[in-house]
Design a protein around this motif. Structure first.
Motif, PDB file in Angstrom:
ATOM      1  N   VAL A 179     -48.894 -20.219  15.770  1.00 46.69           N
ATOM      2  CA  VAL A 179     -50.267 -20.253  16.482  1.00 46.69           C
ATOM      3  C   VAL A 179     -51.191 -19.467  16.928  1.00 46.69           C
ATOM      4  N   SER A 180     -52.244 -19.629  16.152  1.00 38.24           N
ATOM      5  CA  SER A 180     -53.526 -18.984  16.746  1.00 38.24           C
ATOM      6  C   SER A 180     -54.555 -19.810  16.870  1.00 38.24           C
ATOM      7  N   GLY A 181     -56.169 -19.503  17.193  1.00 36.93           N
ATOM      8  CA  GLY A 181     -57.162 -19.910  17.554  1.00 36.93           C
ATOM      9  C   GLY A 181     -57.824 -21.236  16.360  1.00 36.93           C
ATOM     10  N   THR A 238     -52.417 -10.931  18.122  1.00 33.74           N
ATOM     11  CA  THR A 238     -53.722 -11.272  17.887  1.00 33.74           C
ATOM     12  C   THR A 238     -53.791 -10.014  16.758  1.00 33.74           C
ATOM     13  N   ASP A 239     -55.659 -11.056  16.608  1.00 32.30           N
ATOM     14  CA  ASP A 239     -56.048  -9.979  14.819  1.00 32.30           C
ATOM     15  C   ASP A 239     -55.662  -8.885  15.170  1.00 32.30           C
ATOM     16  N   ASN A 240     -55.592  -8.339  13.779  1.00 30.94           N
ATOM     17  CA  ASN A 240     -55.353  -6.849  13.444  1.00 30.94           C
ATOM     18  C   ASN A 240     -54.927  -6.091  12.615  1.00 30.94           C
ATOM     19  N   ASN A 244     -54.451 -13.134   2.537  1.00 30.34           N
ATOM     20  CA  ASN A 244     -54.493 -14.147   3.512  1.00 30.34           C
ATOM     21  C   ASN A 244     -54.014 -13.547   5.102  1.00 30.34           C
ATOM     22  N   HIS A 245     -55.157 -14.135   5.389  1.00 32.94           N
ATOM     23  CA  HIS A 245     -55.140 -13.810   7.307  1.00 32.94           C
ATOM     24  C   HIS A 245     -53.394 -14.826   7.848  1.00 32.94           C
ATOM     25  N   LEU A 246     -53.325 -15.896   7.466  1.00 32.07           N
ATOM     26  CA  LEU A 246     -52.314 -16.581   8.147  1.00 32.07           C
ATOM     27  C   LEU A 246     -50.649 -16.035   7.406  1.00 32.07           C
ATOM     28  N   ALA A 277     -51.007 -13.143   6.267  1.00 34.13           N
ATOM     29  CA  ALA A 277     -50.702 -11.852   7.438  1.00 34.13           C
ATOM     30  C   ALA A 277     -50.557 -11.402   8.629  1.00 34.13           C
ATOM     31  N   HIS A 278     -50.565 -13.007   9.500  1.00 33.22           N
ATOM     32  CA  HIS A 278     -49.865 -13.138  10.728  1.00 33.22           C
ATOM     33  C   HIS A 278     -48.251 -13.286  10.698  1.00 33.22           C
ATOM     34  N   ILE A 279     -47.849 -14.117   9.854  1.00 35.03           N
ATOM     35  CA  ILE A 279     -46.529 -13.613   9.279  1.00 35.03           C
ATOM     36  C   ILE A 279     -45.821 -12.784   9.115  1.00 35.03           C
TER      37      ILE A 279
HETATM   38 ZN    ZN Z   1     -55.634 -14.832  13.056  1.00 37.56          ZN
END
Ligand code: ZN
Ligand code: KG4
Length: 339
Positions: A140-142, A307-309, A110-112, A114-116
């Motif tokens: 907080v993202s786009g 940002t996304d990576n 899950n992308h979110l 992963a951000h965490i």
């Molecule tokens: Zn993102």
């Protein structure tokens, strides 16, 4: 035996591949897509075409830069969602084929989440200070704005979120109103550094508990600019830096007010930020200042992880791999994906 994860990210307009070995980052390659600049936002069809062109060279570079062979890879972790379906399909199809060809497990991410989990990426020659559980993360993202309670690597609870626009969207839409190109967030940040944050004031929304709303702010900013231009056609040009500083200050205050409330209510003082907007200098400063006031223990990601990576996908895949949480070959991407 080492655990080596290839991470693949293709949820929006960045094609990225990364290698994480035993929790340590070996490579993280990102190909940005400039084609969208002319359109003022991401064009989904162009994004998926660019992903198709980029994915093989990006993976190839990630493996080479890591100094490994593809036979050393233990599993492929890929972003299943949320995101643009056409973009997600490219990463998902590639990952399935790669895993099938090498006869290794596939891990959906899950992308979110992963951000965490960027906060758990370890790097050689770095101090690698990792958060302790439980902690709160302002993500907080786009596309998303959430306050998340993290109890363990893969045990997370969303305790507040936006009911309309995301924080990044608020930055980008306000930027558009004053003529800045997409994505406007980083440009607002840059101009704000030369401006007066108290030059203009905008109303903050009243929303329950830890939820957010940004659509009213965007509309009042639009009307304020429209009325001001009627009086003075050069209003934007003459006040660009002050406008950027003031709108950034308002967005950051909205974000911080709820985060402070969530920390007070839960009693949790381990506080992290993540997502594209966590690159914002106003937000980073606000977190550090609030930390002094409330004795917070803060975790702010390096810019390259905001940002996304794919490094964030690989680290999440690493913890799912340790839990033997594998996906099957008939898995499909999801544009909306709650965790
Ligand atoms: Zn993102
Ligand atoms: O996490 P991300 O790369 O992609 C999504 O998953 O959405 O976040 C992109 C968002 C955009 O809205 C962009 O304007 C915003 O993050 N952003 C910033 C800054 N850097 C990126 N917003 C404010 N200040 C920045 N420095």
């Amino acid at each position: 035996m080492s655990v080596t994860i290839l991470g693949i990210e293709s949820s929006c307009d960045d094609t990225s591949a990364a290698i994480i070995q035993d929790g340590y980052l070996l490579s993280n390659i990102i190909a940005n897509q400039d084609v969208h600049k002319a359109y003022g936002g991401v064009v989904p069809e162009l994004a998926s075409r660019a992903h198709q062109q980029n994915i093989i060279p990006v993976v190839d570079q990630a493996i080479k830069k890591a100094g490994i062979t593809k036979e050393e890879i233990s599993a492929v972790a890929f972003t299943r969602g949320p995101g643009l379906l056409g973009s997600l399909l490219v990463g998902t199809s590639f990952s399935k084929s790669f895993a099938l060809a090498l006869n290794i497990p596939l891990v959906e991410v899950n992308h979110l989440q992963a951000h965490i989990l960027v906060h758990f990426i370890k790097q050689y020659k770095a101090d690698n200070r990792l958060p302790e559980f439980p902690f709160l993360c302002l993500l907080v993202s786009g596309g998303h704005t959430q306050i998340v309670l993290i109890k363990d690597f893969l045990d997370m609870e969303i305790i507040g979120q936006t009911i309309d626009d995301a924080g990044g969207e608020a930055f980008d839409k306000c930027a558009k109103v004053i003529g800045l190109p997409y994505p406007g967030g980083p440009l607002i940040d840059k101009n704000a550094q030369q401006g007066n944050k108290n030059a203009f004031t905008f109303n903050k929304p009243r929303i329950k508990e830890f939820d957010y709303s940004f659509s009213g702010l965007k509309t009042s900013f639009l009307y304020f600019i429209r009325d001001s231009i009627k009086e003075n056609p050069d209003f934007i040009k003459e006040n660009m830096n002050d406008l950027c500083a003031s709108i950034q200050h308002t967005i950051v205050e909205i974000l911080m007010d709820k985060l402070i409330a969530a920390s007070k209510k839960t009693g949790i003082k381990n506080i992290a930020i993540a997502g594209g907007v966590s690159a914002n200098s106003g937000l980073r400063n606000a977190i550090l200042e609030t930390a002094k006031k409330y004795n917070w223990n803060t975790f702010i990601p390096e810019f390259k992880f905001t940002t996304d990576n794919a490094a964030m996908i690989a680290i999440t895949g690493y913890y799912k791999y340790l839990n033997k949480d594998f996906a099957s070959q008939d898995i499909a991407p999801l544009a909306r994906f709650q965790y």
